[in-house]
Scaffold this motif. Structure first.
Motif, short mmCIF file in Angstrom:
data_model
loop_
_atom_site.label_atom_id
_atom_site.label_comp_id
_atom_site.label_asym_id
_atom_site.label_seq_id
_atom_site.Cartn_x
_atom_site.Cartn_y
_atom_site.Cartn_z
N ILE A 4 0.86 -1.19 0.00
CA ILE A 4 0.00 0.00 0.00
C ILE A 4 0.89 1.24 0.00
O ILE A 4 1.81 1.35 0.81
N SER A 5 0.64 2.18 -0.93
CA SER A 5 1.51 3.36 -1.01
C SER A 5 0.82 4.54 -1.68
O SER A 5 -0.04 4.36 -2.55
N ASN A 6 1.23 5.74 -1.27
CA ASN A 6 0.84 6.97 -1.98
C ASN A 6 2.06 7.61 -2.63
O ASN A 6 2.06 8.80 -2.93
N LEU A 73 3.06 -4.43 3.36
CA LEU A 73 4.17 -3.48 3.20
C LEU A 73 3.56 -2.11 2.90
O LEU A 73 2.86 -1.95 1.90
N TYR A 74 3.82 -1.15 3.76
CA TYR A 74 3.27 0.20 3.62
C TYR A 74 4.40 1.18 3.32
O TYR A 74 5.41 1.21 4.02
N MET A 91 -2.94 1.87 10.44
CA MET A 91 -2.67 0.75 9.55
C MET A 91 -2.35 -0.52 10.34
O MET A 91 -2.78 -1.61 9.99
N SER A 92 -1.61 -0.36 11.43
CA SER A 92 -1.24 -1.53 12.23
C SER A 92 -2.46 -2.19 12.87
O SER A 92 -2.47 -3.41 13.09
N LEU A 93 -3.48 -1.39 13.18
CA LEU A 93 -4.71 -1.95 13.74
C LEU A 93 -5.45 -2.79 12.71
O LEU A 93 -6.10 -3.79 13.05
N MET A 94 -5.34 -2.41 11.43
CA MET A 94 -6.01 -3.16 10.36
C MET A 94 -5.22 -4.38 9.94
O MET A 94 -5.79 -5.38 9.49
N ASP A 100 4.96 -3.96 7.76
CA ASP A 100 6.29 -3.40 7.50
C ASP A 100 6.09 -2.00 6.92
O ASP A 100 5.27 -1.80 6.02
N VAL A 101 6.86 -1.02 7.42
CA VAL A 101 6.75 0.35 6.93
C VAL A 101 8.11 0.81 6.42
O VAL A 101 9.09 0.81 7.17
N ILE A 102 8.17 1.18 5.14
CA ILE A 102 9.40 1.72 4.57
C ILE A 102 9.43 3.22 4.84
O ILE A 102 8.50 3.94 4.47
N LEU A 103 10.51 3.69 5.47
CA LEU A 103 10.67 5.11 5.80
C LEU A 103 11.95 5.64 5.14
O LEU A 103 13.02 5.62 5.75
N PRO A 104 11.85 6.11 3.89
CA PRO A 104 13.06 6.61 3.20
C PRO A 104 13.67 7.83 3.89
O PRO A 104 14.88 8.04 3.80
#
Length: 337
Positions: A4-6, A73-74, A91-94, A100-104
């Motif tokens: 999932i991404s914007n 993967l968010y 998101m973690s509740l869902m 996993d969260v990618i934080l560039p």
């Protein structure tokens, strides 16, 4: 794999957008069943585009997450720390099977933002040792993964001197004059005013992301263009590798957090083309400072900067490519299982 991404878009000419596009493109290829949901921005890599509110609340999204029954993967585009923290928490509740969260880019989280990230139980994926150490104060070490990545070493390669000359002519530059390059946003936060200190014996090219074209510092832009040796490209360049290939030195003057992602992709792309790189010790660049062909930039002192540029352009044995080969996008895909 559900992603999932914007941060997916058609014009990929900004750090966070590049990270998202290059990783997801490769993950879809390596993970046959990968399903990509986008919101806010659209991309050909998307399997489903949704309209989501700021809290990520959407019945269809919850339903897809529930049906997939797998870790999500968010990849969020950088926003204010509290906004990012709230979305990670929601998101973690869902995502009952894990998130996993990618934080560039490092989130300068404080107070409630730290608490929400800690309570979220999300695993954080980061691209610099500096960020890894920072997040250790928020979440347990086991919830942080540091990954080396950031460059397509097959696309960004060095060229012959004849080809370099041809490319300079193609882009309207002087083929006889050394070219100093910087790629990024046009604002003082990136210390772009440093370019004003470069001697006229060098031509300077600033390539600006189309994503932030409307956010440029107009006063700084005017000052830059008053110098006869400085040019600004601010339209989309599909063959961006050619810009690096025709250059002679890459300059990265950024010092402040929040103005660049943790691993400056432009530095890796320049090095992959075997350019000498003059850089601060920002983020992951700390790991390159003492390697051959990488020059430490100390402040914006005019004499010191031009001496560094002179040394870099005269470096006949520059070999920066070797240092960035481990950062090829393809090398990290196995870390996403």
């Amino acid at each position: 794999m559900l992603i999932i991404s914007n941060s997916l878009t058609e014009k990929v000419d900004e750090g966070c957008l590049k990270v998202t596009y290059n990783l997801i493109k490769r993950l879809k290829k390596s993970h046959g069943g990968a399903f990509v949901i986008t919101y806010e921005r659209k991309s050909e890599l998307s399997d489903r585009h949704m309209e989501l509110n700021k809290l990520m609340l959407n019945g269809e999204l919850r339903s897809i997450i529930k049906q997939k029954k797998e870790k999500v993967l968010y990849v969020p585009f950088p926003a204010k720390p509290i906004a990012t923290a709230i979305r990670i928490f929601v998101m973690s509740l869902m995502c009952r099977n894990g998130l996993d969260v990618i934080l560039p880019m490092k989130i300068n989280a404080e107070g409630i933002s730290k608490l929400l990230i800690r309570l979220s139980k999300a695993d954080l994926i980061v691209f610099s040792k500096q960020s890894e150490n920072f997040y250790k104060s928020i979440v347990p070490k086991g919830r942080i993964r540091y990954i080396k990545t950031g460059v397509d070493t097959k696309k960004f390669v060095s060229v012959t001197s004849d080809e370099k000359r041809r490319l300079k002519l193609k882009y309207g530059l002087d083929p006889e004059k050394p070219l100093v390059l910087h790629v990024g946003h046009l604002n003082e936060g990136r210390n772009i005013q440093t370019l004003l200190n470069i001697d006229s014996e060098y031509q300077v090219l600033l390539v600006v992301s189309t994503l932030t074209k409307d956010e440029q510092n107009s006063e700084l832009r005017e000052k830059l263009l008053k110098k006869s040796n400085i040019k600004i490209f601010d339209s989309y360049i599909p063959e961006i590798e050619e810009i690096y290939q025709m250059s002679d030195v890459y300059l990265f003057p950024v010092t402040e957090d929040g103005h660049c992602i943790d691993v400056p992709l432009s530095c890796l792309e320049a090095a992959s083309c075997d350019l000498p790189v003059i850089t601060t010790d920002f983020g992951e660049m700390k790991k390159f400072i003492n390697k051959p062909g990488f020059y430490r930039m100390n402040g914006a002192d005019e004499n010191g900067l031009n001496k560094l540029i002179k040394s870099a352009t005269e470096d006949e044995h520059c070999s920066t490519r070797e240092a960035v080969l481990p950062y090829d996008w393809d090398n990290c895909i196995g870390d996403f299982s």
